[in-house]
Write a protein that holds these residues in place. Structure first.
Motif, mmCIF file in Angstrom:
data_model
loop_
_atom_site.group_PDB
_atom_site.id
_atom_site.type_symbol
_atom_site.label_atom_id
_atom_site.label_comp_id
_atom_site.label_asym_id
_atom_site.label_seq_id
_atom_site.Cartn_x
_atom_site.Cartn_y
_atom_site.Cartn_z
ATOM 1 N N PRO A 111 -9.339 -6.743 -2.939
ATOM 2 C CA PRO A 111 -8.146 -7.565 -3.227
ATOM 3 C C PRO A 111 -7.765 -7.583 -4.712
ATOM 4 O O PRO A 111 -6.585 -7.505 -5.046
ATOM 5 N N LEU A 112 -8.751 -7.673 -5.592
ATOM 6 C CA LEU A 112 -8.455 -7.692 -7.031
ATOM 7 C C LEU A 112 -7.836 -6.368 -7.472
ATOM 8 O O LEU A 112 -6.814 -6.360 -8.151
ATOM 9 N N THR A 113 -8.442 -5.264 -7.091
ATOM 10 C CA THR A 113 -7.914 -3.970 -7.528
ATOM 11 C C THR A 113 -6.525 -3.721 -6.949
ATOM 12 O O THR A 113 -5.647 -3.227 -7.659
ATOM 13 N N GLU A 114 -6.324 -4.074 -5.702
ATOM 14 C CA GLU A 114 -5.001 -3.849 -5.105
ATOM 15 C C GLU A 114 -3.935 -4.718 -5.753
ATOM 16 O O GLU A 114 -2.800 -4.279 -5.935
ATOM 17 N N GLU A 115 -4.289 -5.936 -6.139
ATOM 18 C CA GLU A 115 -3.342 -6.801 -6.847
ATOM 19 C C GLU A 115 -2.977 -6.201 -8.205
ATOM 20 O O GLU A 115 -1.810 -6.175 -8.597
ATOM 21 N N ARG A 116 -3.973 -5.711 -8.934
ATOM 22 C CA ARG A 116 -3.690 -5.115 -10.241
ATOM 23 C C ARG A 116 -2.886 -3.821 -10.107
ATOM 24 O O ARG A 116 -2.032 -3.539 -10.942
ATOM 25 N N ILE A 117 -3.132 -3.039 -9.081
ATOM 26 C CA ILE A 117 -2.349 -1.825 -8.856
ATOM 27 C C ILE A 117 -0.898 -2.189 -8.548
ATOM 28 O O ILE A 117 0.028 -1.570 -9.071
ATOM 29 N N ARG A 118 -0.682 -3.214 -7.737
ATOM 30 C CA ARG A 118 0.696 -3.677 -7.468
ATOM 31 C C ARG A 118 1.353 -4.148 -8.764
ATOM 32 O O ARG A 118 2.531 -3.907 -9.009
ATOM 33 N N GLN A 119 0.591 -4.811 -9.597
ATOM 34 C CA GLN A 119 1.105 -5.376 -10.846
ATOM 35 C C GLN A 119 1.417 -4.297 -11.880
ATOM 36 O O GLN A 119 2.449 -4.354 -12.545
ATOM 37 N N TYR A 120 0.533 -3.307 -12.049
ATOM 38 C CA TYR A 120 0.652 -2.334 -13.136
ATOM 39 C C TYR A 120 0.993 -0.910 -12.697
ATOM 40 O O TYR A 120 1.321 -0.083 -13.534
ATOM 41 N N GLY A 121 0.883 -0.605 -11.433
ATOM 42 C CA GLY A 121 1.105 0.755 -10.965
ATOM 43 C C GLY A 121 -0.157 1.591 -11.045
ATOM 44 O O GLY A 121 -0.601 2.139 -10.062
ATOM 45 N N LYS A 122 -0.761 1.671 -12.220
ATOM 46 C CA LYS A 122 -2.024 2.384 -12.421
ATOM 47 C C LYS A 122 -2.970 1.495 -13.222
ATOM 48 O O LYS A 122 -2.537 0.750 -14.092
ATOM 49 N N HIS B 34 -5.850 4.954 -2.637
ATOM 50 C CA HIS B 34 -5.493 4.812 -4.055
ATOM 51 C C HIS B 34 -5.792 6.077 -4.861
ATOM 52 O O HIS B 34 -6.090 5.993 -6.052
ATOM 53 N N PHE B 35 -5.666 7.234 -4.230
ATOM 54 C CA PHE B 35 -5.980 8.514 -4.861
ATOM 55 C C PHE B 35 -5.293 8.675 -6.220
ATOM 56 O O PHE B 35 -5.886 9.158 -7.169
ATOM 57 N N THR B 36 -4.033 8.261 -6.338
ATOM 58 C CA THR B 36 -3.277 8.454 -7.586
ATOM 59 C C THR B 36 -3.116 7.170 -8.411
ATOM 60 O O THR B 36 -2.400 7.172 -9.407
ATOM 61 N N ASP B 37 -3.772 6.096 -8.015
ATOM 62 C CA ASP B 37 -3.575 4.805 -8.679
ATOM 63 C C ASP B 37 -4.525 4.524 -9.847
ATOM 64 O O ASP B 37 -4.364 3.535 -10.550
ATOM 65 N N LEU B 38 -5.515 5.383 -10.041
ATOM 66 C CA LEU B 38 -6.422 5.223 -11.175
ATOM 67 C C LEU B 38 -6.034 6.187 -12.276
ATOM 68 O O LEU B 38 -5.803 7.365 -12.034
ATOM 69 N N GLU B 39 -5.961 5.666 -13.488
ATOM 70 C CA GLU B 39 -5.662 6.505 -14.644
ATOM 71 C C GLU B 39 -6.952 7.108 -15.205
ATOM 72 O O GLU B 39 -7.034 8.308 -15.446
ATOM 73 N N ARG B 40 -7.955 6.254 -15.417
ATOM 74 C CA ARG B 40 -9.246 6.688 -15.940
ATOM 75 C C ARG B 40 -10.368 5.986 -15.188
ATOM 76 O O ARG B 40 -10.240 4.820 -14.827
ATOM 77 N N LEU B 41 -11.459 6.723 -15.011
ATOM 78 C CA LEU B 41 -12.651 6.174 -14.373
ATOM 79 C C LEU B 41 -13.849 6.520 -15.245
ATOM 80 O O LEU B 41 -14.176 7.692 -15.425
ATOM 81 N N ALA B 42 -14.454 5.492 -15.830
ATOM 82 C CA ALA B 42 -15.661 5.667 -16.642
ATOM 83 C C ALA B 42 -16.854 5.262 -15.794
ATOM 84 O O ALA B 42 -16.859 4.198 -15.182
ATOM 85 N N VAL B 43 -17.853 6.126 -15.728
ATOM 86 C CA VAL B 43 -19.095 5.828 -15.017
ATOM 87 C C VAL B 43 -20.178 5.687 -16.071
ATOM 88 O O VAL B 43 -20.388 6.588 -16.886
ATOM 89 N N VAL B 44 -20.862 4.531 -16.070
ATOM 90 C CA VAL B 44 -21.909 4.252 -17.046
ATOM 91 C C VAL B 44 -23.234 4.133 -16.309
ATOM 92 O O VAL B 44 -23.345 3.395 -15.332
#
Length: 124
Positions: A32-43, A71-81
């Motif tokens: 829910p959080l990620t989908e809300e932010r994607i709706r809000q910002y696009g990416k 959400h294949f195209t909804d992430l701009e950057r993904l950092a894995v730590v």
């Protein structure tokens, strides 16, 4: 709690710290959080911090794959730590499931991961 979710002040970067094994209940918090932010910002950009990570329960892996496809195209950057060599492979595993720019950081580079994830990709 095996998952801790936080975000930057503007909400365009979400950080998910995973400790142990991911469950379907964790995705009930995350989606829910990620989908809300994607709706809000696009990416958005994400930082996945792996701390004593033990993989996914079957239902959680299914939830993860469904989210990735949607959400294949909804992430701009993904950092894995992470702090283990095999965790570096998690970033390679993610590549077919997202168009995001993906980068692995060792645990000692966590602040650099946050900085990198907060930058705007050149082609945006």
């Amino acid at each position: 709690m095996p998952v801790n979710i936080s975000e930057t002040a503007d909400g365009k970067v979400i950080e998910v710290e995973v400790n142990g094994k991911l469950t379907a209940a964790d995705y009930d918090l995350f989606v829910p959080l990620t989908e809300e932010r994607i709706r809000q910002y696009g990416k958005i950009s994400m930082i996945i911090v792996l701390t004593d990570f033990h993989g996914w329960e079957a239902a959680a892996l299914w939830d993860d794959l469904k989210w990735d496809v949607k959400h294949f195209t909804d992430l701009e950057r993904l950092a894995v730590v992470g702090d283990r060599q095999w965790q570096k492979g998690v970033s390679a595993f993610c590549r077919p499931f997202t168009s995001a720019e993906i980068k692995y950081f060792d645990w000692s580079e966590r602040e650099a991961a946050r900085s990198w994830a907060g930058e705007t990709a050149p082609d945006s």
